[in-house]
Design a protein around this motif. Structure first.
Motif, short mmCIF file in Angstrom:
data_model
loop_
_atom_site.label_atom_id
_atom_site.label_comp_id
_atom_site.label_asym_id
_atom_site.label_seq_id
_atom_site.Cartn_x
_atom_site.Cartn_y
_atom_site.Cartn_z
N ALA A 67 0.83 -1.21 0.00
CA ALA A 67 0.00 0.00 0.00
C ALA A 67 0.87 1.26 0.00
O ALA A 67 0.55 2.24 -0.68
CB ALA A 67 -0.93 0.01 1.20
N LEU A 68 1.96 1.23 0.76
CA LEU A 68 2.87 2.38 0.79
C LEU A 68 3.48 2.62 -0.58
O LEU A 68 3.56 3.76 -1.05
CB LEU A 68 3.98 2.16 1.83
CG LEU A 68 5.04 3.25 1.91
CD1 LEU A 68 4.43 4.59 2.32
CD2 LEU A 68 6.15 2.85 2.88
N LYS A 69 3.88 1.55 -1.23
CA LYS A 69 4.48 1.68 -2.57
C LYS A 69 3.47 2.28 -3.55
O LYS A 69 3.82 3.10 -4.39
CB LYS A 69 4.95 0.31 -3.06
CG LYS A 69 5.68 0.36 -4.38
CD LYS A 69 6.19 -1.01 -4.76
CE LYS A 69 6.97 -0.96 -6.05
NZ LYS A 69 7.48 -2.29 -6.43
N ALA A 70 2.21 1.88 -3.42
CA ALA A 70 1.17 2.39 -4.32
C ALA A 70 0.86 3.86 -4.02
O ALA A 70 0.68 4.65 -4.94
CB ALA A 70 -0.09 1.55 -4.21
N ALA A 71 0.81 4.22 -2.74
CA ALA A 71 0.42 5.57 -2.36
C ALA A 71 1.58 6.57 -2.46
O ALA A 71 1.39 7.69 -2.93
CB ALA A 71 -0.13 5.58 -0.94
N LEU A 72 2.76 6.16 -2.02
CA LEU A 72 3.91 7.06 -1.99
C LEU A 72 5.15 6.34 -2.53
O LEU A 72 6.06 5.98 -1.79
CB LEU A 72 4.18 7.54 -0.55
CG LEU A 72 3.03 8.27 0.14
CD1 LEU A 72 3.30 8.39 1.63
CD2 LEU A 72 2.82 9.64 -0.49
N PRO A 73 5.22 6.16 -3.84
CA PRO A 73 6.34 5.40 -4.40
C PRO A 73 7.71 6.04 -4.14
O PRO A 73 8.70 5.32 -3.96
CB PRO A 73 6.03 5.33 -5.89
CG PRO A 73 5.00 6.35 -6.14
CD PRO A 73 4.29 6.60 -4.86
N VAL A 75 8.67 7.82 -1.45
CA VAL A 75 9.02 7.54 -0.05
C VAL A 75 9.40 6.07 0.09
O VAL A 75 10.39 5.73 0.74
CB VAL A 75 7.86 7.91 0.90
CG1 VAL A 75 8.16 7.45 2.32
CG2 VAL A 75 7.59 9.39 0.84
N TYR A 76 8.63 5.22 -0.52
CA TYR A 76 8.92 3.78 -0.48
C TYR A 76 10.32 3.51 -1.00
O TYR A 76 11.09 2.78 -0.39
CB TYR A 76 7.88 3.01 -1.29
CG TYR A 76 8.15 1.53 -1.40
CD1 TYR A 76 7.81 0.67 -0.38
CD2 TYR A 76 8.77 1.00 -2.53
CE1 TYR A 76 8.06 -0.69 -0.47
CE2 TYR A 76 9.04 -0.35 -2.63
CZ TYR A 76 8.68 -1.19 -1.61
OH TYR A 76 8.94 -2.54 -1.69
N GLY A 77 10.66 4.12 -2.14
CA GLY A 77 11.97 3.91 -2.75
C GLY A 77 13.11 4.40 -1.88
O GLY A 77 14.19 3.83 -1.88
N GLN A 78 12.88 5.47 -1.13
CA GLN A 78 13.93 6.01 -0.26
C GLN A 78 14.28 5.05 0.88
O GLN A 78 15.40 5.06 1.37
CB GLN A 78 13.49 7.34 0.34
CG GLN A 78 13.41 8.48 -0.65
CD GLN A 78 12.83 9.75 -0.03
OE1 GLN A 78 12.46 9.75 1.14
NE2 GLN A 78 12.77 10.81 -0.82
N PHE A 79 13.32 4.26 1.31
CA PHE A 79 13.55 3.42 2.47
C PHE A 79 13.71 1.93 2.15
O PHE A 79 13.78 1.11 3.05
CB PHE A 79 12.42 3.61 3.49
CG PHE A 79 12.46 4.97 4.12
CD1 PHE A 79 13.28 5.21 5.21
CD2 PHE A 79 11.71 6.01 3.61
CE1 PHE A 79 13.34 6.47 5.78
CE2 PHE A 79 11.75 7.27 4.17
CZ PHE A 79 12.57 7.51 5.26
#
Length: 92
Positions: A67-73, A75-79
């Motif tokens: 869900a995080l990847k879908a909503a905030l890709p 931010v997801y990529g940074q972590f």
């Protein structure tokens, strides 16, 4: 090791893994029986002379990475971090 030695070791490993599966199935059956007894008695903890059995609900919070990847890709990529491992397999 020679090829014959490897063949013998693989066969021995397969025998042990089969026994392990049988033992795990037997252990699972006993666990299920104990859990069912606790549920039947309507308790989540039971004390005997030598043991304490607990079958309690545990609530935990986990990150929904999909869900995080879908909503905030971004931010997801940074972590995200990569990890490496090795897998051992045997195929016939």
């Amino acid at each position: 090791m020679t090829e014959r030695m490897i063949e013998n070791r693989v066969k021995k490993l397969q025998e042990i893994e089969a026994q392990q599966k049988e033992l795990e199935a037997a252990a699972d059956a006993i666990r299920a029986e104990l859990k069912a007894d606790l549920e039947e008695k309507g308790v989540d903890e039971l004390k005997t002379k030598n043991f304490i059995l607990r079958w309690k609900e545990i609530i935990s919070s986990r990150l929904d990475s999909k869900a995080l990847k879908a909503a905030l890709p971004d931010v997801y990529g940074q972590f995200c971090k990569e990890s490496a491992s090795r897998r051992f397999t045997i195929t016939a």
